[in-house]
Design a protein around this motif. Structure first.
Motif, short mmCIF file in Angstrom:
data_model
loop_
_atom_site.label_atom_id
_atom_site.label_comp_id
_atom_site.label_asym_id
_atom_site.label_seq_id
_atom_site.Cartn_x
_atom_site.Cartn_y
_atom_site.Cartn_z
N ASN A 1 -2.81 4.99 -11.49
CA ASN A 1 -2.23 3.87 -10.55
C ASN A 1 -1.74 6.00 -9.51
N VAL A 2 -2.45 6.70 -8.51
CA VAL A 2 -1.07 7.37 -8.22
C VAL A 2 -1.14 6.24 -6.77
N ILE A 3 0.35 6.33 -6.70
CA ILE A 3 1.06 5.52 -6.27
C ILE A 3 1.80 6.23 -4.53
N PRO A 4 1.17 5.50 -3.65
CA PRO A 4 1.11 6.43 -2.22
C PRO A 4 2.82 6.46 -1.53
N GLU A 5 3.18 7.39 -1.15
CA GLU A 5 4.82 7.11 -0.15
C GLU A 5 5.07 4.90 0.71
N GLY A 6 5.93 5.02 -0.15
CA GLY A 6 6.03 3.78 0.55
C GLY A 6 5.57 2.27 -0.44
N ILE A 7 4.44 2.22 -0.96
CA ILE A 7 3.81 0.93 -1.40
C ILE A 7 4.57 1.07 -3.20
N ARG A 8 4.88 -0.06 -3.33
CA ARG A 8 4.55 -0.32 -5.48
C ARG A 8 3.68 -0.33 -5.61
N PRO A 9 3.72 -0.09 -6.79
CA PRO A 9 2.92 0.04 -7.92
C PRO A 9 1.93 -1.22 -7.88
N GLN A 10 2.14 -2.06 -7.82
CA GLN A 10 1.00 -3.08 -8.32
C GLN A 10 0.20 -3.10 -6.84
N PRO A 11 0.75 -3.29 -5.26
CA PRO A 11 -0.23 -2.96 -4.17
C PRO A 11 -1.23 -1.91 -4.56
N SER A 12 -0.61 -1.08 -4.91
CA SER A 12 -1.34 0.55 -4.55
C SER A 12 -2.41 -0.05 -5.60
N ALA A 13 -2.61 -0.76 -6.88
CA ALA A 13 -3.67 -0.48 -7.97
C ALA A 13 -4.30 -1.45 -7.64
N LEU A 14 -4.39 -2.59 -6.92
CA LEU A 14 -5.26 -3.52 -6.08
C LEU A 14 -5.41 -2.66 -4.99
N ASN A 15 -4.93 -1.95 -4.23
CA ASN A 15 -5.99 -1.45 -3.19
C ASN A 15 -7.10 -0.65 -4.16
N TYR A 16 -6.69 0.28 -5.03
CA TYR A 16 -8.24 1.10 -5.73
C TYR A 16 -8.53 -0.03 -6.25
N ALA A 17 -8.49 -1.44 -6.79
CA ALA A 17 -9.33 -1.67 -7.70
C ALA A 17 -10.39 -2.36 -6.77
N GLN A 18 -9.81 -2.56 -5.29
CA GLN A 18 -10.24 -3.20 -4.28
C GLN A 18 -11.74 -2.03 -4.16
N ASP A 19 -11.83 -1.27 -4.08
CA ASP A 19 -12.95 -0.41 -4.32
C ASP A 19 -13.37 -0.10 -5.45
N GLU A 20 -12.98 -0.09 -6.31
CA GLU A 20 -13.45 0.42 -7.78
C GLU A 20 -15.01 -0.49 -8.33
N PRO A 21 -15.91 0.58 -8.61
CA PRO A 21 -17.21 0.13 -8.68
C PRO A 21 -17.53 -0.75 -10.46
N VAL A 22 -16.25 -0.77 -11.14
CA VAL A 22 -16.32 -1.88 -12.08
C VAL A 22 -16.09 -2.96 -11.43
N VAL A 23 -15.52 -3.11 -10.66
CA VAL A 23 -14.54 -4.50 -10.07
C VAL A 23 -15.53 -4.77 -8.96
N GLN A 24 -16.25 -3.78 -7.75
CA GLN A 24 -17.17 -4.36 -7.11
C GLN A 24 -17.77 -5.24 -7.26
N GLN A 25 -18.68 -4.60 -8.38
CA GLN A 25 -20.06 -4.93 -9.48
C GLN A 25 -20.05 -6.37 -10.22
N SER A 26 -18.73 -6.73 -10.60
CA SER A 26 -18.69 -7.79 -11.75
C SER A 26 -18.85 -8.98 -10.91
N ASP A 27 -19.09 -10.07 -12.14
CA ASP A 27 -19.32 -11.16 -11.36
C ASP A 27 -18.41 -12.13 -11.28
#
Length: 634
Positions: A96-122
């Motif tokens: 979770n490489v956190i951009p400036e001005g973003i909190r860790p949790q929303p940052s991780a969820l932004n990454y998860a939105q595009d994560e292939p494992v998550v995107q291909q989950s049922d």
């Protein structure tokens, strides 16, 4: 709990979207293959090394096929453990490489939105490292829970938090979290009703969120919202508004019968001290203060449902620790935590914290104030709502208002503590007048919700107001499940024409009945009689004998031991003489409300009709329809 046999040595099955590192080390323990496809938990961790193994083992036992965990700024090897778990084919670790001005949790969820494992989950569920899924339904696995969810045509389930406190544990322990902490807030305590959502995921339609996903605006004006059907934690359909917004349950939507999310936010004092002094995943300043402890250290009700997972979780932990790398990293993390704790114990700040938390633990649940991060701004919320939300909300409200005023199916508000009650020691308890009786503010007997009502003079107000009005004149009343004798004593005080016979199987409540009667100057006499007869092995037969002896005009049933089978036996025997009035309420209604329709149908077949105007969440009343009544209706 039925063993999840898929988590056994087997041919590895590669998850959709897995990275190159996944499964590169052969390991006998394999990921669970779910009949519902790829069922994925998404979480975020920072310095959770002492707890990673248990959290992973538990959620493998529950039946997640995939665990995707984001880490940031770890100093205790949490990330290394998760990387090793990915190599073993049991987890997916992501930075979770956190951009400036973003909190860790929303940052991780932004990454998860595009994560292939998550995107291909049922199915996807987002939750934290201090949250453990606890399933009451079926065999305790996601396989059975999701089967039941899909059987109702649903594509999501909204799981409400259950806050678990320290249970009085101060010292650090290596024992599993889910075994150490078995005391929780009452289910009806609405300050603990935050939710997490398990749902069928489409990255095109949903934006991942901490508590629930957000439907993308482009789908609001389509038929997609009509395809969304989410259930609550008791398997009942959620209200329409929750498709668009909301992060917590309300009285109409809360439920725990199927599933809950155990939230171990504080753990022991020592665990709390370590966490407070190393920061938190969301970088909130001074989050772990005494007010937070008071809110989260709730220990009013024992809940050991988690123990159903003990054997299989321990088996999985043992298998995981057979890997030498994971074994080394796990014990290094524990050693590091214990070394840090030893340092903290030498500081004045630690001893001050222990004293502050002891005072915070003493704050009763009735005095807890949980302030939102910012005040609710109704105008701002209305401005953010889309037109489709407004239309659907107005339509739902109109439909609710047009329907007959049926009772809300809410979590029953229990008045009495469950389990064994120890009254061996005398305690000083304040006494408060309630209606025509007086009640002690005794936490051994009364729940937190009930004590708040006692303090305000409103204990069981609905029953106390209505029951004296509806009991027939000169009636003999047999009450099974009298508890502390409050309702019978109050009715006898203001209706001297009535004759009461009280029975209570619980010896502690029966003992407190004497205390309450003495405080209220409600004498036992030939018009207020305690029936000294045990249920034995056959409650239905015992009650039939009491009916034959007393010959009551009104039968009041409130004992939780009278489950549906016992009531079926009781009423099918056609008690002689048949009471003209029957009431079901109290602890019986709280514990067995879901099964009462079949009892109501049986009573109807015996000539009883619903009557007396009670809110059905307070009491169900029935009147025997005599032949003369039927003639009058013709």
């Amino acid at each position: 709990m039925t063993e999840n046999n898929d988590i056994q040595p087997a041919q590895a099955t590669r998850p959709n979207g897995a990275g190159d590192l996944w499964g590169t080390v052969d390991f006998p323990l394999k990921r669970h293959v779910s009949p519902h496809g790829q069922v994925t938990a998404v979480s975020m961790m920072k310095d959770e090394g002492a707890y990673v193994i248990e959290w992973v083992a538990h959620h493998l036992a529950v039946g997640f096929s995939d665990l995707v965990v984001y880490t940031n700024d770890c100093s205790d090897g949490t990330d290394d453990m998760l990387i090793r778990l990915e190599e073993l084919g049991l987890c997916h670790h992501r930075r979770n490489v956190i951009p400036e001005g973003i909190r860790p949790q929303p940052s991780a969820l932004n990454y998860a939105q595009d994560e292939p494992v998550v995107q291909q989950s049922d199915w996807v569920m987002v939750f934290d490292a201090d949250e453990f899924l606890s399933i009451r339904y079926g065999d305790g696995t996601l396989d059975s829970l999701l089967a039941a969810t899909k059987a109702q045509g649903a594509n999501g389930i909204v799981v409400t938090w259950r806050i678990f406190g320290s249970g009085g544990v101060v010292d650090w322990s290596r024992a599993p979290v889910t075994e150490q902490y078995l005391w929780a807030a009452p289910q009806e305590w609405n300050k603990g009703w935050g939710v997490k959502t398990l749902f069928t995921f489409s990255a095109d339609k949903w934006k991942l969120g901490i508590h629930r996903p957000k439907m993308k605006t482009k789908w609001h004006e389509t038929d997609f919202p009509d395809q969304v059907k989410w259930l609550n934690g008791s398997g009942r359909e959620m209200e329409d508004y929750f498709k668009f917004r909301g992060w917590r349950s309300i009285t109409r939507t809360v439920g725990y019968d199927w599933v809950q999310l155990n939230h171990y936010a504080v753990k022991s004092v020592d665990s709390y001290a370590i966490r407070k002094m190393r920061g938190n995943v969301n970088n909130k300043a001074d989050k772990y203060n005494s007010d937070y402890w008071s809110l989260q250290d709730r220990n009013e009700v024992r809940d050991d449902t988690m123990l159903r997972y003990t054997d299989q979780r321990n088996q999985i932990i043992a298998q995981l620790l057979q890997d030498p790398v994971l074994h080394r990293l796990h014990h290094a993390a524990i050693d590091r935590a214990e070394a840090r704790l030893a340092e903290l114990r030498q500081t004045e700040a630690y001893h001050q914290l222990v004293a502050d938390l002891a005072r915070a633990s003493a704050v009763p649940i009735t005095q807890i104030v949980a302030k939102p991060p910012q005040a609710r701004d109704k105008e701002k919320i209305a401005a953010l709502m889309s037109e489709v939300e407004k239309r659907r909300g107005a339509k739902a409200k109109s439909e609710r208002q047009a329907l007959p005023k049926e009772p809300v199916e809410a979590v029953p508000m229990g008045s009495y503590q469950s389990g064994d009650i120890n009254l061996s020691q005398d305690i000083a308890a304040e006494v408060y007048p309630n209606h025509s009786m007086k009640l002690p503010l005794d936490a051994r007997i009364f729940t937190d919700a009930a004590r708040a009502l006692i303090q305000s003079g409103k204990f069981e107000r609905g029953l106390a107001r209505r029951m004296p009005q509806v009991l027939a004149e000169q009636a003999k009343v047999l009450e099974i499940g009298s508890a502390v004798g409050f309702l019978a004593g109050h009715c006898a005080n203001i209706r001297p024409d009535l004759r009461f016979y009280l029975h209570e199987e619980n010896p502690s409540l029966r003992q407190m009945m004497g205390v309450v009667s003495a405080l209220s100057h409600r004498a036992f006499n030939d018009r207020f009689v305690v029936v000294d007869q045990s249920f034995g092995d056959d409650p239905a037969a015992a009650i039939l004998a009491m009916i034959a002896d007393v010959q009551p005009d009104a039968l009041l049933l409130a004992d939780p031991l009278l489950g549906p089978e016992t009531l079926q036996l009781l009423f099918s025997a056609r008690p002689a003489p048949s009471p003209a009035q029957i009431f079901l309420y109290g602890r019986l209604l709280e514990q067995h409300h879901a099964a009462l329709p079949e009892i109501e149908a049986l009573l109807a077949s015996l000539g009883y009709v619903a009557d007396f105007g009670f809110d059905a969440n307070i009491a169900r009343g029935f009147r025997l329809q005599r032949a003369s009544d039927q003639d009058d209706n013709t």
